[in-house]
Scaffold this motif. Structure first.
Motif, PDB file in Angstrom:
ATOM      1  N   PHE A 219    -109.413 -47.713  26.612  1.00  4.10           N
ATOM      2  CA  PHE A 219    -108.645 -48.760  27.284  1.00  4.10           C
ATOM      3  C   PHE A 219    -108.348 -48.353  28.728  1.00  4.10           C
ATOM      4  CE2 PHE A 219    -104.408 -50.581  28.371  1.00  4.10           C
ATOM      5  CZ  PHE A 219    -104.813 -51.899  28.501  1.00  4.10           C
ATOM      6  N   THR A 220    -108.042 -47.078  28.924  1.00  4.21           N
ATOM      7  CA  THR A 220    -107.811 -46.569  30.283  1.00  4.21           C
ATOM      8  C   THR A 220    -109.046 -46.797  31.149  1.00  4.21           C
ATOM      9  OG1 THR A 220    -106.240 -44.883  29.554  1.00  4.21           O
ATOM     10  CG2 THR A 220    -107.341 -44.493  31.651  1.00  4.21           C
TER      11      THR A 220
ATOM     12  N   HIS B  44    -111.323 -49.152  30.806  1.00  6.93           N
ATOM     13  CA  HIS B  44    -111.360 -50.580  31.139  1.00  6.93           C
ATOM     14  C   HIS B  44    -110.334 -50.903  32.215  1.00  6.93           C
ATOM     15  CE1 HIS B  44    -114.116 -52.694  28.389  1.00  6.93           C
ATOM     16  NE2 HIS B  44    -113.856 -51.724  27.519  1.00  6.93           N
ATOM     17  N   LEU B  45    -109.115 -50.410  32.032  1.00  5.92           N
ATOM     18  CA  LEU B  45    -108.012 -50.717  32.947  1.00  5.92           C
ATOM     19  C   LEU B  45    -108.328 -50.272  34.372  1.00  5.92           C
ATOM     20  CD1 LEU B  45    -105.001 -51.627  33.297  1.00  5.92           C
ATOM     21  CD2 LEU B  45    -104.378 -49.250  32.827  1.00  5.92           C
TER      22      LEU B  45
ATOM     23  N   SER C 147    -111.271 -52.036  36.073  1.00  9.51           N
ATOM     24  CA  SER C 147    -111.005 -53.415  36.497  1.00  9.51           C
ATOM     25  C   SER C 147    -110.530 -53.496  37.941  1.00  9.51           C
ATOM     26  CB  SER C 147    -109.970 -54.062  35.570  1.00  9.51           C
ATOM     27  OG  SER C 147    -108.658 -53.623  35.848  1.00  9.51           O
ATOM     28  N   THR C 148    -110.095 -52.363  38.506  1.00  3.90           N
ATOM     29  CA  THR C 148    -109.642 -52.367  39.900  1.00  3.90           C
ATOM     30  C   THR C 148    -110.802 -52.325  40.887  1.00  3.90           C
ATOM     31  OG1 THR C 148    -109.520 -49.949  40.149  1.00  3.90           O
ATOM     32  CG2 THR C 148    -107.605 -51.060  39.171  1.00  3.90           C
TER      33      THR C 148
ATOM     34  N   GLU D 195    -116.963 -53.470  31.366  1.00  8.77           N
ATOM     35  CA  GLU D 195    -115.871 -54.040  32.150  1.00  8.77           C
ATOM     36  C   GLU D 195    -116.387 -54.598  33.476  1.00  8.77           C
ATOM     37  OE1 GLU D 195    -112.340 -55.526  33.193  1.00  8.77           O
ATOM     38  OE2 GLU D 195    -112.746 -54.589  31.251  1.00  8.77           O
TER      39      GLU D 195
ATOM     40  N   MET E  16    -106.872 -56.186  35.664  1.00  8.67           N
ATOM     41  CA  MET E  16    -105.874 -56.179  34.600  1.00  8.67           C
ATOM     42  C   MET E  16    -104.488 -56.026  35.216  1.00  8.67           C
ATOM     43  SD  MET E  16    -107.497 -54.010  31.469  1.00  8.67           S
ATOM     44  CE  MET E  16    -109.111 -54.421  30.793  1.00  8.67           C
ATOM     45  N   ARG E  17    -103.622 -56.946  34.885  1.00  9.21           N
ATOM     46  CA  ARG E  17    -102.279 -56.974  35.487  1.00  9.21           C
ATOM     47  C   ARG E  17    -101.253 -57.336  34.414  1.00  9.21           C
ATOM     48  NH1 ARG E  17     -97.759 -57.308  37.188  1.00  9.21           N
ATOM     49  NH2 ARG E  17     -97.085 -57.603  39.344  1.00  9.21           N
ATOM     50  N   PRO E  18    -100.906 -56.362  33.543  1.00  5.03           N
ATOM     51  CA  PRO E  18     -99.914 -56.642  32.495  1.00  5.03           C
ATOM     52  C   PRO E  18     -98.527 -56.837  33.109  1.00  5.03           C
ATOM     53  CG  PRO E  18    -100.428 -54.322  32.545  1.00  5.03           C
ATOM     54  CD  PRO E  18    -101.379 -54.976  33.497  1.00  5.03           C
TER      55      PRO E  18
END
Length: 489
Positions: free
Chosen positions: A278-279, A281-282, A285-286, A452, A460-462
């Motif tokens: 997940f890291t 992907h996160l 995404s930037t 990704e 990604m912007r939670p």
């Protein structure tokens, strides 16, 4: 002459007195700083505390977990699928036999094929994860040649980045080495798929040498052991090169290499929901570079809650053997396992490491596959008793857990129970266990990064809900003291 000697003695006494005074001053300063930090941390712990009720009130999923323990769905993937349970109409878990799929293929079918055909499979699995298809014979040969060309690190890298600046933690050195490789890349920031694919192959080829040299440097500098450096051999498999480079003599048996290969296949991927994938992907995404994304994944895996479970198994087994010398005495062994469950023994967490899993309920397919191979290794190394200890823990702990806690629940052995045994049987030091995990999981990370970049396309912007009440600003002169500030004199 006598006057000169007296003056010299006087100067020496003066110098010593000044040095002692300075040392006392520094000690006092250090004590005050330590006291300040300790007291400040208590204030910080109170100030940053958030009541559990607020998470429920705001409908916030702590740890990205639903109330039934399942993970919050945050994305879609084609790379890996982890099946451990079903969910009924009321949201309750229905236990299932565990399944793990790489690009739709059962991990058990993949491993059994490699064992049956007596061949190494990690490179094939890497191809599958990255490209999404099983390679033909010619494609696999070509891909192995690509990896072989990257077994040796760039000129001067091992000396300048690893050997001259060793780290006591190999995962720390691995993360720094990945970031340093940015400087050795002529086109590091290009995130076109072709360029990221090139960088992925480079990193997958480099990792065995990085972790091996980092281990040798750590052993020499911190543990005062002899330094043994072996060049990688491009024609060898990943597992063969690792065993060759971490061992003083460079020797290994075919069974050892094949078992390590199976272990790496089983650790290569575990869906997009695990913390390090997940890291990847996160951070990807930037739009950042490959080296930053992969070093972030390494940092995630370094956390003991994620990548350190096999080390915890090894340490727990040593603790059990130390406190129950005759662990074939099942009565005494049960008594000690109960002590562990009651937080009275081992690390007093109440956990039997290697048992239970966040997703798998009835069984972990990786543990089932690795267990059969581990038995063969145990027989070849006269470690049958140690293997049977793992087997007993797998069968007995769910019963003991129910007796101690009054709750019956599915608690299968997970892959760490037997990977811990395998690493110990292969004489792989605990300090390199997690870096070895990273070397295997890198294939999955690279696949997730490419996915990704291709399918994600959105930063990604939670969101976090603020539970801090608005406060009225207070001028500097009117503010009370909140931290234990001390006189700096």
């Amino acid at each position: 002459m006598l006057k000169m000697l007296r003056q010299q003695r006087k100067d020496i006494r003066k110098t010593v007195k000044k040095a002692v005074k300075e040392e006392v001053k520094n000690t006092v300063k250090a004590a005050r700083a330590h006291d300040f930090l300790e007291n400040s941390s208590k204030f910080l712990a109170e100030n940053d505390h958030i009541d559990t009720d607020l998470y429920i009130k705001n409908n916030v999923k702590r740890g990205l977990r639903n109330s039934n323990g399942t993970g919050v769905v945050v994305g879609l993937t084609k790379i890996g699928e982890v099946v451990g349970y079903d969910v009924d109409a009321s949201g309750n878990k229905i236990p299932l036999e565990g399944k793990l799929y790489y690009r739709g293929y059962s991990i058990e079918d993949i491993v059994n094929s490699c064992i049956r055909e007596n061949r190494f499979g990690f490179e094939e699995v890497t191809f599958l994860l990255i490209f999404g298809a099983l390679p033909s014979k010619s494609e696999l040969t070509a891909f192995k040649k690509l990896l072989s060309a990257k077994r040796e690190l760039p000129d001067g890298f091992a000396r300048d980045m690893i050997l001259t600046a060793p780290s006591n933690n190999i995962m720390n050195k691995l993360a720094r080495s990945v970031l340093a490789l940015y400087c050795y890349d002529d086109n590091p920031d290009d995130i076109s798929i072709a360029n990221v694919l090139r960088q992925s192959v480079d990193l997958i080829g480099y990792f065995p040498a990085i972790i091996s040299y980092a281990y040798q440097a750590k052993s020499s500098f911190y543990d005062k052991m002899s330094l043994h450096l072996h060049n990688p051999i491009p024609e060898l498999s990943t597992s063969e090169n690792i065993l060759r480079m971490i061992r003083p003599t460079g020797e290994y048996t075919e069974l050892e290499a094949r078992l390590l290969d199976v272990s790496m296949i089983l650790h290569a991927e575990h869906g997009g929901g695990n913390n390090s994938s997940f890291t990847t992907h996160l951070v990807s995404s930037t739009g950042t570079d490959t080296y930053s994304a992969i070093s972030a994944a390494v940092g995630s895996l370094k956390g003991p809650k994620h990548g350190g479970a096999n080390i915890a198994v090894i340490n727990m087994m040593e603790n059990i053997k130390k406190n129950v010398p005759d662990f074939n005495n099942r009565g005494k062994l049960d008594d000690y396992l109960v002590k562990i469950l009651r937080k009275e023994a081992n690390d007093r967490t109440g956990l039997i490491y290697g048992m239970g899993h966040a997703i798998y309920t009835l069984s972990d397919p990786r543990a089932k596959v690795l267990k059969s191979m581990a038995k063969k290794l145990a027989e070849s190394k006269d470690l049958v008793d140690s293997f049977l200890l793992c087997d007993y823990i797998e069968k007995r702990v769910p019963q003991l857990y129910a007796e101690v806690n009054g709750v019956e629940k599915p608690m299968p052995a997970n892959v760490d129970l037997y990977s811990g045994f395998v690493y110990d049987a292969l004489d792989i030091p605990t300090t390199i266990a997690t870096p070895l995990f990273a070397t295997a999981r890198l294939s999955g990370w690279c696949a997730h990064r490419l996915e990704e970049l291709i399918a994600g396309g959105k930063l990604m912007r939670p969101a976090y809900n603020s539970v801090q009440e608005p406060l009225e600003y207070v001028s500097l002169e009117k503010r009370p003291t909140v931290l234990p500030v001390r006189d700096s004199k």
